[in-house]
Design an enzyme around this catalytic site. Structure first.
Site, PDB file in Angstrom:
ATOM      1  N   PHE A 154      58.632  35.521  27.873  1.00 39.41           N
ATOM      2  CA  PHE A 154      59.081  34.128  27.720  1.00 39.41           C
ATOM      3  C   PHE A 154      57.993  33.182  27.210  1.00 39.41           C
ATOM      4  CE2 PHE A 154      57.102  33.647  31.928  1.00 39.41           C
ATOM      5  CZ  PHE A 154      56.458  32.420  31.777  1.00 39.41           C
ATOM      6  N   LYS A 178      64.398  42.200  20.994  1.00 35.82           N
ATOM      7  CA  LYS A 178      65.032  41.779  22.256  1.00 35.82           C
ATOM      8  C   LYS A 178      64.174  40.643  22.804  1.00 35.82           C
ATOM      9  CE  LYS A 178      65.190  41.898  26.353  1.00 35.82           C
ATOM     10  NZ  LYS A 178      65.125  40.672  27.199  1.00 35.82           N
ATOM     11  N   GLU A 181      65.291  36.658  27.858  1.00 36.19           N
ATOM     12  CA  GLU A 181      66.545  35.954  28.154  1.00 36.19           C
ATOM     13  C   GLU A 181      66.273  34.510  28.581  1.00 36.19           C
ATOM     14  OE1 GLU A 181      65.133  38.348  29.729  1.00 36.19           O
ATOM     15  OE2 GLU A 181      65.216  38.091  31.904  1.00 36.19           O
ATOM     16  N   SER A 231      55.110  41.550  31.665  1.00 35.62           N
ATOM     17  CA  SER A 231      54.315  41.778  32.874  1.00 35.62           C
ATOM     18  C   SER A 231      53.907  43.250  32.982  1.00 35.62           C
ATOM     19  CB  SER A 231      55.144  41.390  34.094  1.00 35.62           C
ATOM     20  OG  SER A 231      56.292  42.210  34.149  1.00 35.62           O
ATOM     21  N   CYS A 286      48.735  34.884  28.578  1.00 37.72           N
ATOM     22  CA  CYS A 286      48.103  36.100  29.105  1.00 37.72           C
ATOM     23  C   CYS A 286      46.592  36.020  28.897  1.00 37.72           C
ATOM     24  CB  CYS A 286      48.679  37.331  28.427  1.00 37.72           C
ATOM     25  SG  CYS A 286      48.329  37.366  26.675  1.00 37.72           S
TER      26      CYS A 286
HETATM   27  P1  NAD Z   1      58.605  40.179  32.078  1.00 35.57           P
HETATM   28  O1  NAD Z   1      57.883  41.475  32.210  1.00 35.57           O
HETATM   29  O2  NAD Z   1      59.357  39.670  33.256  1.00 35.57           O
HETATM   30  O3  NAD Z   1      59.688  40.273  30.892  1.00 35.57           O
HETATM   31  C1  NAD Z   1      59.337  40.774  29.638  1.00 35.57           C
HETATM   32  C2  NAD Z   1      60.572  41.427  29.016  1.00 35.57           C
HETATM   33  O4  NAD Z   1      60.999  42.494  29.853  1.00 35.57           O
HETATM   34  C3  NAD Z   1      61.741  40.462  28.888  1.00 35.57           C
HETATM   35  O5  NAD Z   1      62.329  40.636  27.622  1.00 35.57           O
HETATM   36  C4  NAD Z   1      62.683  40.862  30.026  1.00 35.57           C
HETATM   37  O6  NAD Z   1      64.031  40.704  29.703  1.00 35.57           O
HETATM   38  C5  NAD Z   1      62.356  42.330  30.247  1.00 35.57           C
HETATM   39  N1  NAD Z   1      62.465  42.745  31.659  1.00 35.57           N
HETATM   40  C6  NAD Z   1      62.270  41.982  32.766  1.00 35.57           C
HETATM   41  N2  NAD Z   1      62.406  42.726  33.886  1.00 35.57           N
HETATM   42  C7  NAD Z   1      62.684  43.986  33.476  1.00 35.57           C
HETATM   43  C8  NAD Z   1      62.929  45.221  34.161  1.00 35.57           C
HETATM   44  N3  NAD Z   1      62.903  45.303  35.484  1.00 35.57           N
HETATM   45  N4  NAD Z   1      63.168  46.333  33.419  1.00 35.57           N
HETATM   46  C9  NAD Z   1      63.186  46.263  32.077  1.00 35.57           C
HETATM   47  N5  NAD Z   1      62.973  45.122  31.376  1.00 35.57           N
HETATM   48  C10 NAD Z   1      62.724  43.995  32.057  1.00 35.57           C
HETATM   49  O7  NAD Z   1      57.556  39.127  31.544  1.00 35.57           O
HETATM   50  P2  NAD Z   1      57.745  37.546  31.367  1.00 35.57           P
HETATM   51  O8  NAD Z   1      57.809  36.927  32.712  1.00 35.57           O
HETATM   52  O9  NAD Z   1      58.823  37.271  30.396  1.00 35.57           O
HETATM   53  O10 NAD Z   1      56.367  37.166  30.646  1.00 35.57           O
HETATM   54  C11 NAD Z   1      55.181  36.878  31.335  1.00 35.57           C
HETATM   55  C12 NAD Z   1      54.315  38.099  31.444  1.00 35.57           C
HETATM   56  O11 NAD Z   1      54.005  38.602  30.141  1.00 35.57           O
HETATM   57  C13 NAD Z   1      52.961  37.802  32.086  1.00 35.57           C
HETATM   58  O12 NAD Z   1      52.651  38.866  32.955  1.00 35.57           O
HETATM   59  C14 NAD Z   1      52.000  37.755  30.912  1.00 35.57           C
HETATM   60  O13 NAD Z   1      50.661  38.044  31.225  1.00 35.57           O
HETATM   61  C15 NAD Z   1      52.592  38.813  30.047  1.00 35.57           C
HETATM   62  N6  NAD Z   1      52.152  38.672  28.659  1.00 35.57           N
HETATM   63  C16 NAD Z   1      51.204  39.547  28.224  1.00 35.57           C
HETATM   64  C17 NAD Z   1      50.715  39.440  26.938  1.00 35.57           C
HETATM   65  C18 NAD Z   1      49.652  40.377  26.453  1.00 35.57           C
HETATM   66  O14 NAD Z   1      49.325  40.322  25.293  1.00 35.57           O
HETATM   67  N7  NAD Z   1      49.091  41.237  27.276  1.00 35.57           N
HETATM   68  C19 NAD Z   1      51.192  38.430  26.100  1.00 35.57           C
HETATM   69  C20 NAD Z   1      52.170  37.559  26.573  1.00 35.57           C
HETATM   70  C21 NAD Z   1      52.647  37.689  27.871  1.00 35.57           C
END
Ligand code: NAD
Length: 489
Positions: A154, A178, A181, A231, A286
């Site tokens: 997000f 994808k 959401e 994450s 991040c």
């Molecule tokens: P998230 O992991 O909750 O969601 C990321 C994606 O995974 C979304 O599209 C979501 O729909 C999907 N998702 C969520 N739960 C899931 C599950 N149980 N099974 C399968 N798919 C699932 O992450 P977020 O809250 O959207 O974003 C923030 C996180 O992203 C933070 O931890 C941040 O550090 C990380 N991030 C990392 C980088 C990097 O380069 N390392 C860059 C940007 C964000």
């Protein structure tokens, strides 16, 4: 600000060049700045993914055989369209993510830079050729993989899709995107603009959803590669599940970035960098500074950090966090640390912005005398909060940094080249900053962390992306009978 995409209150999937109504149940997309309803987004599943993969497969034959110098022309036009519409694009990021207009504009500028890099791909991808014995040549060509997928988080609704779309498509792949959401709006505008720039139907498809859709992507036999950003918990699931179905995968995870501040650091520069790093995009980067390790007598710098933090005003130069749940989580970390003995120097809890009382705001928070065993010291808080730990020397500071399971970024603030170099060598992170609070490598350098901040080989941007999005074809060539034969020809 006008944007046609906001008029439809219903986010649709984008398949074969058309926005398609989804039969799936929907969830609400709220504006973090005031909690208002922006749109509903479908929680699509395997059937809709199948349609998207079928469309991408059908487009692949023609797209992958279009010369790269032609493919890249579409992205030159697309870059110009982004520049022309930057205000609208930034507004969409602002409204769905909650970051300030300035931060949203910088995000779109980064997408433009990523697209510029993709436009240089014809120069970077040239094959290699060598006469390996008399009259016999070997050549290497980079060939696209087929249908690939990109799953986004997000926090950068416009930029993270641009980590993958321009490079993967210019290299000849067709993609299923994808989006998160929580922020699905910018992605649909990206699709509209790419179509306007001339991208053929089916080359980019967008499916909306959450866990079920992500699992379907990992399992789908028609998808060759998965790029994930989110994450660490989900990155591990996606990496294992994609590899289990024999796909290549790079999965970028969460972070806990340490800033090590030495007593000889330039006080003003350090204070402004630390504060900007912890509070930019409301701490939802991040690459955000989340933990500061104060080495020796640096109270004068901490005082300046507090002064800087007090100048940051939610709703003005600080955006909202993504949701009410995120606000509650961030405030819980602060309260638990305080209960465990840490000292809150600047307190951003229970912040209300006048006129936007339903927005999800957390004020900048500086919290001192955190100990390495506290949750706020170890876990990703993802809010405008800096947890300060004290260390007696550089090695103690490095021990704290090294003990983190993450490894996205680490920075040092010092005027000593020797100390800076020592930390550069010893920090266990993929991206290092010397007197820089957000050490994002700009193009052409690639982006990617270490340890539990990234799973898979290579990075996802820069030249690394060529390895990820292509496979090498090696051809041995002999035309003339008199060519000197060797053991294999
Ligand atoms: P998230 O992991 O909750 O969601 C990321 C994606 O995974 C979304 O599209 C979501 O729909 C999907 N998702 C969520 N739960 C899931 C599950 N149980 N099974 C399968 N798919 C699932 O992450 P977020 O809250 O959207 O974003 C923030 C996180 O992203 C933070 O931890 C941040 O550090 C990380 N991030 C990392 C980088 C990097 O380069 N390392 C860059 C940007 C964000």
């Amino acid at each position: 600000m006008e944007s046609s995409i906001l008029k439809s209150k219903q986010i649709k999937n984008y398949i074969n060049g058309a926005f398609i109504d989804s039969p799936s149940a929907t969830i609400n997309v709220l504006a973090p700045v005031d909690g208002s309803l922006l749109a509903t987004v479908p929680m699509s599943g395997a059937n809709e993914l199948n349609n998207a993969v079928t469309s991408a497969k059908a487009a692949f034959e023609s797209w992958s055989t279009t010369p790269i110098k032609e493919r890249v022309q579409i992205f030159f036009r697309y870059k110009t369209l982004m520049e022309k519409n930057i205000k609208e694009l930034a507004y969409l990021v602002h409204i769905e993510n909650g970051k300030t207009i300035d931060e949203a504009t910088a995000e779109v500028e980064k997408s433009i830079e990523l697209t510029e890099f993709a436009c240089s791909m014809p120069q970077l991808i040239q094959g290699r050729i060598l006469e390996v014995s008399r009259g016999v040549e070997c050549r290497i060509d980079h060939k696209p993989l087929g249908v690939v997928a990109s799953i986004a988080p997000f926090n950068f609704p416009h930029m993270v899709p641009h980590w993958t779309i321009p490079n993967a498509l210019v290299l000849g792949n067709c993609m299923i995107l994808k989006p998160s959401e929580q922020v699905p709006i910018s992605s649909n505008r990206i699709a509209e603009m790419l179509k306007e720039a001339g991208l053929p139907d089916g080359v980019l498809n967008i499916v909306n959803g959450d866990k079920e859709m992500v699992e379907a992507i990992c399992d789908h036999p028609g998808i060759e590669a998965v790029s994930f950003v989110g994450s660490t918990t989900v990155a591990k699931i996606v990496y294992k599940r994609s590899c289990n179905s024999l796909k290549r995968c790079v999965a970028l995870g969460g972070a806990k970035n340490h800033l090590i501040v030495m007593p000889d650091a330039h006080a003003d520069m350090t204070a402004s960098n630390v504060t900007a790093s912890m509070s930019g995009c409301a701490g939802q980067r991040c690459m955000a500074a989340s933990a500061m390790v104060a080495v020796g007598p640096v109270d004068h710098i901490i005082a300046k950090i507090c002064d800087e933090a007090r100048k940051i005003i939610p709703g003005q130069n600080l955006g909202a966090v993504i949701s009410a749940q995120a606000k509650a989580r961030i405030e819980r970390y602060i309260t638990e640390a305080e209960k465990a003995g840490a000292k809150v120097l600047v307190d951003g809890r229970n912040y209300k912005v006048e006129g936007k009382e339903n927005g999800f705001y957390v004020g900048p928070t500086v919290i001192d005398f955190v100990t390495p065993d506290m949750a706020i010291a170890k876990e990703e808080v993802f809010g405008p909060v800096i947890a300060i730990m004290r260390a007696a020397n550089v090695d103690e500071a490095l021990a704290i940094e090294n003990s983190s399971p993450y490894g996205n970024a680490a920075s040092v603030f010092t005027q000593s080249g020797g100390v800076a170099r020592y930390i550069m060598e010893k920090a266990s992170a993929g991206m290092i900053g010397i007197n820089i609070g957000v050490p994002v490598p700009r193009e052409p350098f690639s982006f990617g962390g270490w340890n539990e901040s990234k799973f898979g080989v290579g990075d996802i941007t820069g030249e690394s992306s060529i390895q990820f999005w292509t496979q090498m074809k090696k051809t041995s060539i002999k035309w003339n009978a008199e060519a000197k034969t060797n053991w294999m020809s």
